[in-house]
Every structure is written in C-alpha cells, then in structure tokens.
Motif scaffolding. Structure first.
Motif, PDB file in Angstrom:
ATOM      1  N   LEU A  32       5.251  14.107 -11.594  1.00  0.00           N
ATOM      2  CA  LEU A  32       5.672  14.166 -12.995  1.00  0.00           C
ATOM      3  C   LEU A  32       4.686  14.973 -13.816  1.00  0.00           C
ATOM      4  CD1 LEU A  32       7.445  13.336 -15.384  1.00  0.00           C
ATOM      5  CD2 LEU A  32       6.130  11.191 -15.501  1.00  0.00           C
ATOM      6  N   ALA A  33       3.391  14.739 -13.578  1.00  0.00           N
ATOM      7  CA  ALA A  33       2.374  15.488 -14.313  1.00  0.00           C
ATOM      8  C   ALA A  33       2.487  16.977 -14.022  1.00  0.00           C
ATOM      9  CB  ALA A  33       0.990  14.962 -13.953  1.00  0.00           C
ATOM     10  N   GLN A  34       2.750  17.324 -12.782  1.00  0.00           N
ATOM     11  CA  GLN A  34       2.866  18.728 -12.425  1.00  0.00           C
ATOM     12  C   GLN A  34       4.099  19.367 -13.064  1.00  0.00           C
ATOM     13  OE1 GLN A  34       2.867  19.423  -8.225  1.00  0.00           O
ATOM     14  NE2 GLN A  34       3.287  21.626  -8.417  1.00  0.00           N
ATOM     15  N   GLU A  69       0.824  -1.206   0.000  1.00  0.00           N
ATOM     16  CA  GLU A  69       0.000   0.000   0.000  1.00  0.00           C
ATOM     17  C   GLU A  69       0.860   1.258   0.000  1.00  0.00           C
ATOM     18  OE1 GLU A  69      -3.223   0.071  -0.449  1.00  0.00           O
ATOM     19  OE2 GLU A  69      -3.165  -2.115  -0.607  1.00  0.00           O
ATOM     20  N   VAL A  70       1.947   1.229   0.764  1.00  0.00           N
ATOM     21  CA  VAL A  70       2.860   2.379   0.794  1.00  0.00           C
ATOM     22  C   VAL A  70       3.494   2.589  -0.572  1.00  0.00           C
ATOM     23  CG1 VAL A  70       5.029   3.243   1.762  1.00  0.00           C
ATOM     24  CG2 VAL A  70       3.311   2.211   3.269  1.00  0.00           C
ATOM     25  N   ALA A  71       3.903   1.499  -1.226  1.00  0.00           N
ATOM     26  CA  ALA A  71       4.526   1.599  -2.545  1.00  0.00           C
ATOM     27  C   ALA A  71       3.536   2.145  -3.580  1.00  0.00           C
ATOM     28  CB  ALA A  71       5.048   0.232  -2.975  1.00  0.00           C
ATOM     29  N   LYS A  72       2.282   1.701  -3.495  1.00  0.00           N
ATOM     30  CA  LYS A  72       1.272   2.209  -4.422  1.00  0.00           C
ATOM     31  C   LYS A  72       1.036   3.703  -4.198  1.00  0.00           C
ATOM     32  CE  LYS A  72      -1.300  -2.102  -5.140  1.00  0.00           C
ATOM     33  NZ  LYS A  72      -2.593  -2.792  -4.932  1.00  0.00           N
ATOM     34  N   ALA A  73       0.991   4.125  -2.938  1.00  0.00           N
ATOM     35  CA  ALA A  73       0.803   5.545  -2.646  1.00  0.00           C
ATOM     36  C   ALA A  73       1.980   6.369  -3.151  1.00  0.00           C
ATOM     37  CB  ALA A  73       0.627   5.741  -1.133  1.00  0.00           C
ATOM     38  N   ALA A  74       3.202   5.833  -2.990  1.00  0.00           N
ATOM     39  CA  ALA A  74       4.385   6.534  -3.481  1.00  0.00           C
ATOM     40  C   ALA A  74       4.364   6.647  -5.005  1.00  0.00           C
ATOM     41  CB  ALA A  74       5.646   5.810  -3.014  1.00  0.00           C
ATOM     42  N   LEU A  75       3.859   5.611  -5.691  1.00  0.00           N
ATOM     43  CA  LEU A  75       3.755   5.652  -7.147  1.00  0.00           C
ATOM     44  C   LEU A  75       2.768   6.735  -7.587  1.00  0.00           C
ATOM     45  CD1 LEU A  75       4.314   4.593  -9.976  1.00  0.00           C
ATOM     46  CD2 LEU A  75       2.587   2.809  -9.570  1.00  0.00           C
ATOM     47  N   LEU A  76       1.634   6.791  -6.917  1.00  0.00           N
ATOM     48  CA  LEU A  76       0.650   7.835  -7.246  1.00  0.00           C
ATOM     49  C   LEU A  76       1.247   9.226  -7.043  1.00  0.00           C
ATOM     50  CD1 LEU A  76      -2.589   6.317  -5.664  1.00  0.00           C
ATOM     51  CD2 LEU A  76      -1.964   6.410  -8.095  1.00  0.00           C
ATOM     52  N   SER A  77       2.008   9.384  -5.942  1.00  0.00           N
ATOM     53  CA  SER A  77       2.632  10.690  -5.687  1.00  0.00           C
ATOM     54  C   SER A  77       3.657  11.026  -6.756  1.00  0.00           C
ATOM     55  CB  SER A  77       3.291  10.659  -4.300  1.00  0.00           C
ATOM     56  OG  SER A  77       3.961  11.884  -4.052  1.00  0.00           O
ATOM     57  N   ALA A  78       4.475  10.031  -7.175  1.00  0.00           N
ATOM     58  CA  ALA A  78       5.485  10.279  -8.205  1.00  0.00           C
ATOM     59  C   ALA A  78       4.835  10.619  -9.542  1.00  0.00           C
ATOM     60  CB  ALA A  78       6.391   9.057  -8.341  1.00  0.00           C
ATOM     61  N   GLN A  79       3.757   9.907  -9.862  1.00  0.00           N
ATOM     62  CA  GLN A  79       3.045  10.197 -11.107  1.00  0.00           C
ATOM     63  C   GLN A  79       2.439  11.598 -11.078  1.00  0.00           C
ATOM     64  OE1 GLN A  79       0.389   6.852 -11.072  1.00  0.00           O
ATOM     65  NE2 GLN A  79       1.745   5.561 -12.320  1.00  0.00           N
ATOM     66  N   VAL A 125      14.208  13.815 -14.030  1.00  0.00           N
ATOM     67  CA  VAL A 125      14.233  13.407 -12.616  1.00  0.00           C
ATOM     68  C   VAL A 125      12.868  12.893 -12.174  1.00  0.00           C
ATOM     69  CG1 VAL A 125      14.505  14.251 -10.259  1.00  0.00           C
ATOM     70  CG2 VAL A 125      16.143  14.943 -12.026  1.00  0.00           C
ATOM     71  N   ALA A 126      11.801  13.613 -12.557  1.00  0.00           N
ATOM     72  CA  ALA A 126      10.449  13.182 -12.172  1.00  0.00           C
ATOM     73  C   ALA A 126      10.099  11.840 -12.804  1.00  0.00           C
ATOM     74  CB  ALA A 126       9.446  14.250 -12.572  1.00  0.00           C
ATOM     75  N   GLU A 127      10.492  11.643 -14.073  1.00  0.00           N
ATOM     76  CA  GLU A 127      10.225  10.359 -14.739  1.00  0.00           C
ATOM     77  C   GLU A 127      10.990   9.222 -14.069  1.00  0.00           C
ATOM     78  OE1 GLU A 127      11.282  11.255 -18.728  1.00  0.00           O
ATOM     79  OE2 GLU A 127       9.249  11.903 -19.305  1.00  0.00           O
ATOM     80  N   ALA A 128      12.238   9.492 -13.688  1.00  0.00           N
ATOM     81  CA  ALA A 128      13.019   8.461 -12.993  1.00  0.00           C
ATOM     82  C   ALA A 128      12.373   8.081 -11.659  1.00  0.00           C
ATOM     83  CB  ALA A 128      14.447   8.962 -12.767  1.00  0.00           C
ATOM     84  N   ALA A 129      11.806   9.067 -10.991  1.00  0.00           N
ATOM     85  CA  ALA A 129      11.121   8.788  -9.725  1.00  0.00           C
ATOM     86  C   ALA A 129       9.913   7.893  -9.942  1.00  0.00           C
ATOM     87  CB  ALA A 129      10.708  10.091  -9.052  1.00  0.00           C
ATOM     88  N   VAL A 130       9.193   8.098 -11.058  1.00  0.00           N
ATOM     89  CA  VAL A 130       8.039   7.248 -11.369  1.00  0.00           C
ATOM     90  C   VAL A 130       8.494   5.825 -11.652  1.00  0.00           C
ATOM     91  CG1 VAL A 130       6.201   6.825 -13.045  1.00  0.00           C
ATOM     92  CG2 VAL A 130       6.607   9.145 -12.187  1.00  0.00           C
ATOM     93  N   VAL A 131       9.573   5.675 -12.447  1.00  0.00           N
ATOM     94  CA  VAL A 131      10.088   4.334 -12.758  1.00  0.00           C
ATOM     95  C   VAL A 131      10.499   3.606 -11.490  1.00  0.00           C
ATOM     96  CG1 VAL A 131      11.946   3.078 -13.904  1.00  0.00           C
ATOM     97  CG2 VAL A 131      10.816   4.977 -15.080  1.00  0.00           C
ATOM     98  N   GLN A 132      11.169   4.294 -10.590  1.00  0.00           N
ATOM     99  CA  GLN A 132      11.583   3.674  -9.324  1.00  0.00           C
ATOM    100  C   GLN A 132      10.372   3.286  -8.484  1.00  0.00           C
ATOM    101  OE1 GLN A 132      14.746   2.811  -8.307  1.00  0.00           O
ATOM    102  NE2 GLN A 132      13.564   1.757  -6.706  1.00  0.00           N
TER     103      GLN A 132
END
Length: 453
Positions: free
Chosen positions: A148-150, A135-145, A279-286
C-alpha cells in the motif's frame, strides 16, 4: 440348620473332652527310677520334674480367611511341604471372574491413557500450528502494508528506468527481426546443419550393424540414431528460417512487444490510480482481519491442550483405580488358597473335597520338625519359682525307652492355667541334637530340670 447341628455337636465333644481331662483322667505317675539314684534331700533341692508333650519348633493351625466349599485338598498327613506351597483351595469361580474383569478394566484404562496422551500431543500440535499461522498472518500484513505504501508513493526512479529499458529491449528485438539474418549467421547455421547431418550418417551406420537384432529398438545405437535425427532436423529448420527471413507473424509479435513495453512505461510514469490504492487498502484490511483471527486461534488451541491434559489426568487416575481394584481382586482370590507359611510337615488334615468350611476354622495342622521342644503340662506353682531361663534339663520320651535327651529352658509362661484343680505353668524346653530322633508331635515326655545350677 445343618450348620447349627454341626456346631452344637462340636461344642458337646469339646466339653466332654475337657471334662474327662480335668476331672476323670488318672494322673500319670512321675518316673522315679533315676531319682532313686540320688539322696531324697538332693533331689528335692536340685531337680524339678514335670510331664509334658513333644511339640515342633514352630507350628500353626491353618485356616481359610473366607468361608466356602472345598475344591481340592492337595496334601495328606505326613507330607513335607515348602513355604508358599498350596495346601488346599476353595471354590473360587466368582473370585476368578472378578480378577478377569479387573484385568480387562486395567487394559481398557491403559488404552484410555494412551488415547488421552495422543490427544494431548495432537492438541499441542494444534497450538504450534496456530502460532505458525499467526506468524504467517503477521508477515502477510506487513507485506500488504508495504505494498500500500508503495502504491501511494508511486514509481521510483529505478522502476521507471526498468520500464524504459524494457521498451528499448523490445525495439531492438523488432529491429533485429525486420533486418533479417546476416550472411555470416546463415553460413554459421549451414555449418551446424552439415555437422548434424554427418553425425546422423554415423549414427545410421552404427544402427545398421545391429538392425537384425530382435531388441534393436532398445539398443544404444537406436537411441543415438534418434537423437542425431532430432539434432539434424532442428539445425535444418533453423537454417531454412534464417535463409527465408522473418514471417509476418514474427514481425507482429515483436511490434506487440514494443507496444506492451511502452504501455507499461506510461503506467509507471502516470503514478497510482484511485482503484489501485483502493485495492491495496482492501488487502491491508483483509490482512489485519487474518491477524486477529489467527491471534484468537492461539488461546483457543491452548484451551484444547488444557482440556486434553485434564482428560489425561482423569484417565491416569482411572488407571490407578483399576490397578488398585485388580490388586484387591487378586488378594481376595488368594484368600481362597491355603498355603504353607513355612517349611514343615502336615500333621493333621481336617477337611475333604466338597465340604463347606467357615472362615478362621483350623483345617490343617503344620509343624516345623527341624527342631523339637517339650511343653510341660503339670509344673506346679511351688516348682515354677525355682525354674529359670537357660537351665539345663534331661528329657525322656515314652516312645524312646532308655533314651535321655539334653535340653535347655527357653520359655516360661508368665500366666498360670488350672488343670484338674491344680494351678500349673507351662515351661518350654528346647531339645538338643534331636533332629535324628524319630520324634512325633504330641509324644509324652518327662522332664527333669536342673534348678540347682
């Protein structure tokens, strides 16, 4: 070899006894004193007479279930015992050792079950943690996405307005420092300083009253004096700063704040750079990789739970086996004890300590003397046809001359025995009101059964 000699001796003794009983022993004459009181025809038609022996209401020849050496004999002939009372015991060292080993095995199996249960709980906790990590990983993915959009979208009007407001605030701060303090501000701070000075004098006066005490440093007056001193020093420093005006360092810091706010505004208006987007895209991939790893962790943790539960089931099965083995060991240990199956009197003890006995060989005779019976020994096949259950009887015992005991037929053996060449049947007569009589097992008795009733 010693056993063989003993067994052969017993067989010879038993054969000699039965040979004498069946062929050489004289036949006891049936008492006729009372019979002479009645006419012969009436006697033959209404009474069947027989000889017998007194027996207890319940009796048993007790034997051990296992062979062994006698360790102790706890009763003697004539002792009254209770049901369950220990009568004799064989040497049971090996059996007791087996029970102790089985008890230790049960304790170990119980410890294994407890450990297995703890392992299941720990494994289940691992599943809960794996799910939480997912759940934490999914929340972090949503935040990274979202980040990136912003970044790709650029600054919003609100963000630009915030950056411009920051520039204006920094400029106002610089202008205030360059202008210096107003006269009214200096006067107000002077008043604050004077007030703090008065408070300091009062605190000093209160402290002087207890200055002679040994523990004056920990007193409330000392703490109040210290606080008043700090307040006065702070008020004085602020007054002197206002009166002196801004220092070059304060002006430099304010100018740097204005420059920093302008730079931030320029960045916001310029929009995202290629580097910021990367950088934002790399954060999403991670973040996506972290989600995949967390998703794989859940079934792995659940597999650990399945394995732990299987181990627990195995431990519980082992515990059941250990309990079963303990029950078996205790049952085997009990076979080395000879106990009374019912309340009664010990009539014969055939063993002594240190003797070796075989399994199933009678060693103690026990009888329940609360009720007495007579078993006939010579009732012929001609007389048995006249005997029926419930018929009344009169019993005379040689050891109690002149005493007549009432009785009733309670059992008729359906199969005959041949004694001294005669076909005989055994009839059992229950004696009434005989509990107070000094009867003994095996006493000779004469029975008149009233068959004409």
């Amino acid at each position: 070899m010693k056993w063989l000699v003993i067994v052969l001796g017993l067989m010879v003794a038993i054969g000699a006894y039965f040979g004498y009983r069946n062929f050489l022993a004289p036949v006891a004459a049936t008492p006729t004193a009372e019979v002479q009181l009645l006419p012969q025809a009436s006697i033959s038609s209404s009474i069947v007479s027989a000889e017998g022996f007194v027996v207890p209401g319940r009796w048993a020849e007790l034997s051990f279930k296992v062979p062994g050496r006698v360790a102790e004999v706890l009763v003697k002939e004539g002792d009254t015992v209770r049901a369950g009372q220990l009568l004799a015991r064989l040497d049971n060292i090996e059996a007791r050792a087996a029970v102790i080993a089985a008890e230790n095995a049960v304790k170990q199996a119980e410890a294994n079950v407890q450990q297995a249960e703890a392992d299941v709980q720990q494994a289940q906790t691992g599943v809960d943690r794996a799910k939480a990590a997912l759940e934490v990983a999914k929340a972090a993915l949503l935040s990274a996405q979202a980040q990136l959009a912003q970044v790709k979208r650029g600054a919003t009007p609100e963000q630009i307005a915030q950056a411009e407001a920051a520039v204006q605030t920094a400029r106002a701060r610089l202008n205030q420092i360059l202008a210096g303090a107003r006269p009214e501000d200096i006067e107000a701070q002077a008043a604050v300083m004077l007030k703090a000075e008065a408070a300091l004098r009062r605190a000093q006066a209160e402290y002087d009253k207890i200055a002679w005490a040994d523990n004056k440093g920990e007193s409330p007056q000392a703490l109040a004096l210290e606080q008043a001193t700090l307040d006065y020093q702070a008020a004085k420093a602020q007054y002197e700063r206002l009166k002196r005006g801004p220092t070059p360092e304060e002006v430099a810091i304010a100018r740097a704040g204005v420059a920093e706010a302008k730079a931030a505004l320029a960045v916001v208006k310029a929009g995202p750079t290629a580097e910021q987007i990367a950088v934002a895209e790399a954060a999403v991939v991670q973040a996506e990789a972290n989600v995949q790893q967390a998703e794989a962790g859940v079934p792995a943790a659940e597999a650990v739970v399945v394995a732990a539960k299987a181990q627990r089931a195995s431990a519980q099965a082992a515990l059941e086996t250990a309990h079963s083995n303990l029950d078996t060991a205790r049952d085997k240990l009990a076979d080395y004890d000879l106990t009374a199956p019912f309340d009664g009197v010990v009539s014969h003890v055939k063993i002594r300590s240190a003797e070796v006995v075989g399994a199933g060989i009678p060693v103690i005779s026990l009888g329940d003397n609360s009720t007495w019976y007579v078993d006939t020994d010579d009732l012929s096949e001609l007389d048995i046809v006249s005997v029926a259950l419930g018929q009344q009887a009169v019993v005379r015992v040689d050891a109690l001359p002149g005493k007549e005991i009432e009785g009733i037929v309670t059992k008729i053996t359906p199969r005959s025995e041949t004694k001294r060449g005669d076909v005989t049947y055994t009839v059992t007569i229950e004696l009434k009101n005989a509990d107070a009589l000094p009867l003994k097992w095996g006493m000779t008795a004469f029975v008149d059964i009233q068959v004409g009733q």
